[in-house]
Design a protein around this motif. Structure first.
Motif, PDB file in Angstrom:
ATOM      1  N   TRP A 266      21.279  46.693  -2.951  1.00  0.00           N
ATOM      2  CA  TRP A 266      20.305  46.125  -3.997  1.00  0.00           C
ATOM      3  C   TRP A 266      18.545  46.075  -3.112  1.00  0.00           C
ATOM      4  N   ALA A 267      18.913  45.877  -1.571  1.00  0.00           N
ATOM      5  CA  ALA A 267      17.713  45.849  -1.170  1.00  0.00           C
ATOM      6  C   ALA A 267      16.654  47.737  -0.905  1.00  0.00           C
ATOM      7  N   LEU A 268      18.445  48.631  -0.965  1.00  0.00           N
ATOM      8  CA  LEU A 268      17.369  49.745  -0.416  1.00  0.00           C
ATOM      9  C   LEU A 268      16.982  50.481  -1.911  1.00  0.00           C
ATOM     10  N   ALA A 269      17.449  49.844  -2.857  1.00  0.00           N
ATOM     11  CA  ALA A 269      17.323  50.369  -4.378  1.00  0.00           C
ATOM     12  C   ALA A 269      15.767  50.474  -4.983  1.00  0.00           C
TER      13      ALA A 269
ATOM     14  N   PRO B  29      25.662  54.408  -5.405  1.00  0.00           N
ATOM     15  CA  PRO B  29      24.425  54.783  -5.670  1.00  0.00           C
ATOM     16  C   PRO B  29      23.315  55.061  -4.944  1.00  0.00           C
ATOM     17  N   LEU B  30      23.514  54.709  -3.620  1.00  0.00           N
ATOM     18  CA  LEU B  30      22.547  55.182  -2.598  1.00  0.00           C
ATOM     19  C   LEU B  30      22.637  56.544  -2.737  1.00  0.00           C
TER      20      LEU B  30
ATOM     21  N   VAL C 258      18.674  37.716  -0.525  1.00  0.00           N
ATOM     22  CA  VAL C 258      16.829  39.108   0.603  1.00  0.00           C
ATOM     23  C   VAL C 258      15.973  38.831  -0.217  1.00  0.00           C
ATOM     24  N   LEU C 259      15.692  39.098   0.224  1.00  0.00           N
ATOM     25  CA  LEU C 259      13.491  39.806  -0.117  1.00  0.00           C
ATOM     26  C   LEU C 259      13.259  40.352   0.066  1.00  0.00           C
ATOM     27  N   ARG C 260      12.511  40.994  -1.401  1.00  0.00           N
ATOM     28  CA  ARG C 260      12.312  42.954  -1.318  1.00  0.00           C
ATOM     29  C   ARG C 260      10.624  42.816  -1.764  1.00  0.00           C
TER      30      ARG C 260
END
Length: 276
Positions: free
Chosen positions: A40-43, A74-75, A269-271
């Motif tokens: 999710w962080a890298l999406a 998904p990455l 997570v904070l993005r």
């Protein structure tokens, strides 16, 4: 003992520089991060180049290494990972445990990478130590347009009775307000991210959290608590007393008295995304 949000600049420096004294224990006893949280962080990152900033002994770096290779992930492929860590002892543990990773000495305030050279910057249980007034522009400098910045924190799930009890007997030095979900949701976003807004390089923040767990015994969980900054900086007898209280609490609870158990965690997570 005050917790991280209340530290003076001098106390903050003392806490943040304490981990090298326990680098081996940190590598052995700290948890990794929920893979779903890292995905999710890298999406939406524009490419595979990822910087793990304040990488410590490589707990988040190791999770990153496991992503992207599975069919249908998904990455979409393996990540190109660089780790940056200021503490020499922590960096040595990272290099020993993950010799294939490019690992550099540096800090969030002085990142040893060229402009626009990464597509994502992630940080595991470290962003609260950054001087974000300096680190924010430096992170924006190395991020490609549209790149993502994400901080990840493993927080204790105090919805479990024995975890809530452990927090009560150890106090904020070991399991403080930053380490439990309610305070993370309320306080962390504005405190630990770069400034956002129309005149900022970053869009507004997003938050998410993902279930996680860490297999422990009573003694190895006590060892985990011993790697917390608030515990590491304590006088020796005070530290020993705190860990003894934790040990006694775990010995007195049927879920944790004998053998292995799962410490329930959430990877929070904070993005934010860099503007094009």
């Amino acid at each position: 003992m005050t917790f991280t949000y209340s530290l003076t600049d001098g106390e903050r420096q003392r806490h943040s520089s304490s981990f090298g004294t326990a680098a081996g224990a940190y590598a052995e006893h700290r948890p990794d991060y929920a893979p779903a949280a890292v995905r999710w962080a890298l999406a939406g990152a524009p490419g595979p180049r990822v910087l793990d900033l304040g990488a410590g002994t490589g707990k988040l770096t190791g999770t990153l290494l496991g992503l992207g290779d599975a069919p249908g992930d998904p990455l979409g492929g393996a990540l190109d990972i660089t780790a940056v860590e200021p503490d020499a002892a922590m960096l040595a543990e990272l290099r020993r445990g993950l010799p294939s990773v490019r690992a550099l000495q540096g800090s969030a305030e002085t990142i040893p990478l060229p402009d626009g050279s990464v597509d994502a910057v992630v940080s595991g249980n470290a962003m609260h130590w950054f001087d974000m007034a300096v680190a924010g522009p430096e992170i924006a400098r190395v991020l490609a347009p549209g790149g993502v910045l994400a901080g990840l924190w493993n927080v204790f799930d105090d919805g479990t009775d024995w975890v809530a009890g452990l927090a009560r007997v150890t106090g904020p030095a070991a399991i403080g307000p930053r380490d439990v979900p309610a305070a993370w949701r309320i306080e962390t976003a504005e405190l630990h991210l770069p400034r956002t807004g129309a005149d900022s390089p970053f869009h507004a923040p997003e938050q998410a959290e993902f279930p996680h767990g860490h297999r422990r015994t009573a003694e190895s969980l006590v060892a985990t608590l011993g790697t917390k900054a608030g515990v590491l900086v304590m006088p020796e007898q005070e530290r020993a007393d705190l860990l003894d209280r934790a040990r006694a609490h775990l010995a007195g609870h049927p879920a944790t008295a004998e053998g292995e158990f799962t410490l329930p965690l959430l990877t929070s997570v904070l993005r934010v995304r860099r503007r094009p």
